[in-house]
Design a protein around this motif. Structure first.
Motif, PDB file in Angstrom:
ATOM      1  N   PHE A 140       0.828  -1.207   0.000  1.00 26.00           N
ATOM      2  CA  PHE A 140       0.000   0.000   0.000  1.00 26.00           C
ATOM      3  C   PHE A 140       0.863   1.258   0.000  1.00 26.00           C
ATOM      4  N   PHE A 141       1.980   1.235   0.710  1.00 24.98           N
ATOM      5  CA  PHE A 141       2.884   2.381   0.697  1.00 24.98           C
ATOM      6  C   PHE A 141       3.411   2.601  -0.722  1.00 24.98           C
ATOM      7  N   GLU A 142       3.788   1.518  -1.409  1.00 21.17           N
ATOM      8  CA  GLU A 142       4.256   1.637  -2.793  1.00 21.17           C
ATOM      9  C   GLU A 142       3.161   2.213  -3.684  1.00 21.17           C
ATOM     10  N   PHE A 143       1.929   1.790  -3.465  1.00 15.91           N
ATOM     11  CA  PHE A 143       0.796   2.316  -4.232  1.00 15.91           C
ATOM     12  C   PHE A 143       0.687   3.831  -4.061  1.00 15.91           C
ATOM     13  N   PHE A 144       0.685   4.302  -2.813  1.00 12.66           N
ATOM     14  CA  PHE A 144       0.556   5.740  -2.565  1.00 12.66           C
ATOM     15  C   PHE A 144       1.768   6.509  -3.074  1.00 12.66           C
ATOM     16  N   PHE A 145       2.944   5.913  -2.963  1.00 13.41           N
ATOM     17  CA  PHE A 145       4.157   6.537  -3.497  1.00 13.41           C
ATOM     18  C   PHE A 145       4.045   6.702  -5.013  1.00 13.41           C
ATOM     19  N   SER A 146       3.571   5.667  -5.702  1.00 14.03           N
ATOM     20  CA  SER A 146       3.406   5.727  -7.160  1.00 14.03           C
ATOM     21  C   SER A 146       2.417   6.812  -7.552  1.00 14.03           C
ATOM     22  N   ILE A 147       1.312   6.891  -6.826  1.00 12.01           N
ATOM     23  CA  ILE A 147       0.306   7.927  -7.106  1.00 12.01           C
ATOM     24  C   ILE A 147       0.911   9.309  -6.895  1.00 12.01           C
ATOM     25  N   ALA A 148       1.717   9.469  -5.846  1.00 16.04           N
ATOM     26  CA  ALA A 148       2.372  10.763  -5.584  1.00 16.04           C
ATOM     27  C   ALA A 148       3.300  11.140  -6.732  1.00 16.04           C
ATOM     28  N   CYS A 149       4.048  10.177  -7.271  1.00 12.34           N
ATOM     29  CA  CYS A 149       4.933  10.451  -8.408  1.00 12.34           C
ATOM     30  C   CYS A 149       4.130  10.879  -9.629  1.00 12.34           C
ATOM     31  N   ILE A 150       3.003  10.217  -9.864  1.00  9.91           N
ATOM     32  CA  ILE A 150       2.139  10.583 -10.993  1.00  9.91           C
ATOM     33  C   ILE A 150       1.603  11.997 -10.805  1.00  9.91           C
ATOM     34  N   LEU A 151       1.146  12.312  -9.609  1.00  2.97           N
ATOM     35  CA  LEU A 151       0.606  13.648  -9.352  1.00  2.97           C
ATOM     36  C   LEU A 151       1.684  14.719  -9.481  1.00  2.97           C
ATOM     37  N   TRP A 152       2.901  14.393  -9.079  1.00  8.02           N
ATOM     38  CA  TRP A 152       4.034  15.317  -9.274  1.00  8.02           C
ATOM     39  C   TRP A 152       4.238  15.570 -10.769  1.00  8.02           C
ATOM     40  N   PHE A 153       4.208  14.520 -11.556  1.00  7.88           N
ATOM     41  CA  PHE A 153       4.366  14.634 -13.003  1.00  7.88           C
ATOM     42  C   PHE A 153       3.250  15.489 -13.606  1.00  7.88           C
ATOM     43  N   VAL A 154       2.014  15.251 -13.195  1.00  8.87           N
ATOM     44  CA  VAL A 154       0.872  16.022 -13.687  1.00  8.87           C
ATOM     45  C   VAL A 154       1.063  17.505 -13.356  1.00  8.87           C
ATOM     46  N   ARG A 155       1.487  17.771 -12.143  1.00  6.02           N
ATOM     47  CA  ARG A 155       1.694  19.158 -11.696  1.00  6.02           C
ATOM     48  C   ARG A 155       2.797  19.840 -12.499  1.00  6.02           C
ATOM     49  N   THR A 156       3.920  19.167 -12.691  1.00  4.33           N
ATOM     50  CA  THR A 156       5.022  19.788 -13.432  1.00  4.33           C
ATOM     51  C   THR A 156       4.677  19.977 -14.909  1.00  4.33           C
ATOM     52  N   GLU A 157       3.910  19.053 -15.456  1.00  3.23           N
ATOM     53  CA  GLU A 157       3.472  19.205 -16.842  1.00  3.23           C
ATOM     54  C   GLU A 157       2.559  20.426 -16.981  1.00  3.23           C
ATOM     55  N   LYS A 158       1.670  20.600 -16.029  1.00  2.41           N
ATOM     56  CA  LYS A 158       0.756  21.755 -16.064  1.00  2.41           C
ATOM     57  C   LYS A 158       1.538  23.053 -15.916  1.00  2.41           C
ATOM     58  N   GLN A 159       2.524  23.060 -15.016  1.00  2.00           N
ATOM     59  CA  GLN A 159       3.337  24.263 -14.805  1.00  2.00           C
ATOM     60  C   GLN A 159       4.170  24.606 -16.040  1.00  2.00           C
ATOM     61  N   SER A 160       4.561  23.592 -16.798  1.00  2.00           N
ATOM     62  CA  SER A 160       5.378  23.852 -17.993  1.00  2.00           C
ATOM     63  C   SER A 160       4.518  24.178 -19.215  1.00  2.00           C
ATOM     64  N   GLY A 161       3.198  24.261 -19.023  1.00  2.00           N
ATOM     65  CA  GLY A 161       2.313  24.634 -20.113  1.00  2.00           C
ATOM     66  C   GLY A 161       1.911  23.488 -21.015  1.00  2.00           C
ATOM     67  N   ALA A 162       2.105  22.258 -20.545  1.00  2.00           N
ATOM     68  CA  ALA A 162       1.731  21.081 -21.342  1.00  2.00           C
ATOM     69  C   ALA A 162       0.912  20.126 -20.488  1.00  2.00           C
ATOM     70  N   PRO A 163      -0.288  20.565 -20.058  1.00  2.00           N
ATOM     71  CA  PRO A 163      -1.082  19.691 -19.181  1.00  2.00           C
ATOM     72  C   PRO A 163      -1.423  18.372 -19.867  1.00  2.00           C
ATOM     73  N   ILE A 164      -1.410  17.312 -19.076  1.00  2.00           N
ATOM     74  CA  ILE A 164      -1.733  16.008 -19.657  1.00  2.00           C
ATOM     75  C   ILE A 164      -3.247  15.831 -19.692  1.00  2.00           C
ATOM     76  N   SER A 165      -3.684  15.045 -20.641  1.00  2.00           N
ATOM     77  CA  SER A 165      -5.122  14.823 -20.811  1.00  2.00           C
ATOM     78  C   SER A 165      -5.667  13.950 -19.686  1.00  2.00           C
ATOM     79  N   LYS A 166      -6.969  14.039 -19.478  1.00  2.00           N
ATOM     80  CA  LYS A 166      -7.608  13.194 -18.465  1.00  2.00           C
ATOM     81  C   LYS A 166      -7.465  11.721 -18.824  1.00  2.00           C
ATOM     82  N   GLN A 167      -7.509  11.439 -20.115  1.00  2.00           N
ATOM     83  CA  GLN A 167      -7.362  10.048 -20.571  1.00  2.00           C
ATOM     84  C   GLN A 167      -5.982   9.502 -20.213  1.00  2.00           C
ATOM     85  N   LYS A 168      -4.950  10.304 -20.417  1.00  2.00           N
ATOM     86  CA  LYS A 168      -3.585   9.878 -20.073  1.00  2.00           C
ATOM     87  C   LYS A 168      -3.435   9.715 -18.560  1.00  2.00           C
TER      88      LYS A 168
END
Length: 196
Positions: free
Chosen positions: A138-166
């Motif tokens: 479960f810790f690995e699961f939450f860690f993975s989700i945190a990494c994904i959310l970090w990626f989503v956030r940085t993509e949005k900040q760089s002006g290239a938000p990821i799609s909901k489908q992705k």
């Protein structure tokens, strides 16, 4: 960790899109690939020998060269050197080396027993796969989700938000990929497969 290591490759990806993503994935998993190779040649052999008879709790292995702390730093330095030789980008090389080291740092929390150097050196991990395997997954699961959310956030900040489908695809891959190991935390794969 198993799949969580792949999620760490998302952390620097927004900054280095000019390079192949597979390089980050590879660097984040160097210790795992080294362990598999060393296990095949008998240097870091596992018990039980068949993965079908293994669960997270009963798998025993000494990962002296692939997953102990000092060897991980040596691997990280070597990986950074090789990546720099190929791509001539110091920042990218340092991130690749850091991902290699981060693999073992993550495994200190979610993984098997690891020492500083060898079998007789001090243990520096929680040995969570033995002591509390379900919580570790479960810790690995939450860690993975945190990494994904970090990626989503940085993509949005760089002006290239990821799609909901992705985003849904990433969340599904990591959710299923991590949580599917819950039964194998304490039940050998052979027994799980016999249920079907």
């Amino acid at each position: 960790m198993i799949l969580g290591h792949y999620a760490t490759a998302l952390l620097p990806y927004s900054r280095f899109k000019k390079y192949p993503f597979w390089v980050l994935l590879l660097c984040a998993n160097i210790p795992e690939f080294l362990w598999l190779f060393l296990a095949l040649v008998g240097v870091e052999a596992t018990q039980p020998e068949s993965l079908l008879d293994a669960s997270f709790q009963n798998l025993q292995v000494q990962m002296t060269f692939s997953h102990n702390l000092i060897p991980s730093f040596l691997q990280g330095i070597a990986v950074a050197g090789v990546v720099f030789a190929f791509f001539k980008d110091r920042s990218f090389a340092l991130w690749c080396g850091f991902l290699t080291i981060l693999h073992v740092i993550c495994d200190l929390i979610v993984g098997f027993e690891h020492q500083i150097w060898g079998e007789d050196s001090p243990v520096v991990s929680l040995n969570s796969y033995l002591n509390f395997p379900h919580a570790a997954i479960f810790f690995e699961f939450f860690f993975s989700i945190a990494c994904i959310l970090w990626f989503v956030r940085t993509e949005k900040q760089s002006g290239a938000p990821i799609s909901k489908q992705k985003l849904v695809g990433l969340l599904a891959i990591f959710s299923i990929g991590v949580l599917m190991w819950l039964p194998a935390a304490t039940i050998p794969l052979r027994k799980i497969l016999s249920l079907f």
